[in-house]
Design a protein around this motif. Sequence first.
Motif, PDB file in Angstrom:
ATOM      1  N   GLU A 134      -2.045  -1.380  -3.863  1.00 20.30           N
ATOM      2  CA  GLU A 134      -1.616  -0.158  -4.544  1.00 20.30           C
ATOM      3  C   GLU A 134      -2.595   0.964  -4.188  1.00 20.30           C
ATOM      4  N   ALA A 185      -7.530   0.722  -6.335  1.00 15.38           N
ATOM      5  CA  ALA A 185      -6.972  -0.601  -6.042  1.00 15.38           C
ATOM      6  C   ALA A 185      -8.045  -1.679  -6.186  1.00 15.38           C
ATOM      7  N   ARG A 243     -10.686  -0.754   0.449  1.00 21.58           N
ATOM      8  CA  ARG A 243      -9.402  -1.439   0.670  1.00 21.58           C
ATOM      9  C   ARG A 243      -9.649  -2.867   1.144  1.00 21.58           C
ATOM     10  N   GLN A 295      -3.913  -4.869  -8.338  1.00 23.07           N
ATOM     11  CA  GLN A 295      -3.004  -4.564  -7.236  1.00 23.07           C
ATOM     12  C   GLN A 295      -3.787  -4.143  -5.996  1.00 23.07           C
TER      13      GLN A 295
END
Length: 327
Positions: A244, A81, A136, A241
């Motif tokens: 994602e 991601a 993240r 993304q």
Amino acid sequence: MAVTHPSRTLLSLARPLFGHGALIALVALVLFAAFRYDGFLSAYNVSSFFRYNAMFMLIAIGMTFVIVTGGIDLSVGSVAAMASVVAALASPHGLLAGLLAGALAGAAAGWINGLVITRLRVEPFVATLGTFLAARGAAQLLSGQNAVSVDQAGAFTRLGQGDLLGVPIPLILTLVVLGAGSVLLRFTRFGRSALSIGDNEDASRLMGFNVDRVKLGVYVISGLLAGLAGVILASQFGAGQPVEGVGWELTAIAGVVVGGTLLTGGRGSLAGSMTGVILLGLIFNVLNFENGKGVISIDVFWQNVIRGVFLLLVVIWQSNRTRAGRP
């Protein structure tokens, strides 16, 4: 002269098939689906299937290198991601810039994993869980918590959406990586060292293998390929993304284990991992066709449940065979 019982003869003939259970299941599922669904073997479905699942195949290749050493990498979904966002931000500078930026971002995350594991002696589960959270968060910070559009004017989107001689480019890229990875794992000192470390790390040190260097290398490979999967993600969907990649690590681990790689390390093959990933992807492809027939309706949450249960059953089966001393 001793007489061999027919059942024992049949068992000895069938034993070689036991190690190829994923491949047998894959062939059986393809045959079932080909007869049941009209469009299953259509060029569109086959192309779409491999175009999307190429990302999981790439991550599974890296995960195989990690698992054969007895390690684990929980960060690959978040790293993909993050890499998709980095690639999208770099895409206005061209295809090569976006590709390199995303891949290097993934490799950097893998390098951090490797350093924490080898230098600080942190368990792989804990180290990669930390990177999972950090990557993240980095993806969210870089993107402002929104999808980042890629440059549509250049060639960047062709990487994920284009074909070469009718074959999806993501699949071609994956096959190149698969070939290179297979040679690296099976025919080089690095690969033999990785397998030896997973089998017995202390013995590997006594044999003169640089255990820490090999461990660092496999995590860099895993991060690099997760980053490459992120580049394909951004190119294929036209945007980086940041949200994602959830559960991608489970898909990769499940595919690797289903393909015959031992979670305890020491044994595994990239071809087996590819078979496992394709089998898992095909199961959900078949379920989508069933949804279309109106027979069942399984949403993405149930798909994650199925992945988890499937992985658990395979791990239990693998554990029982290991305790029984069978390959």
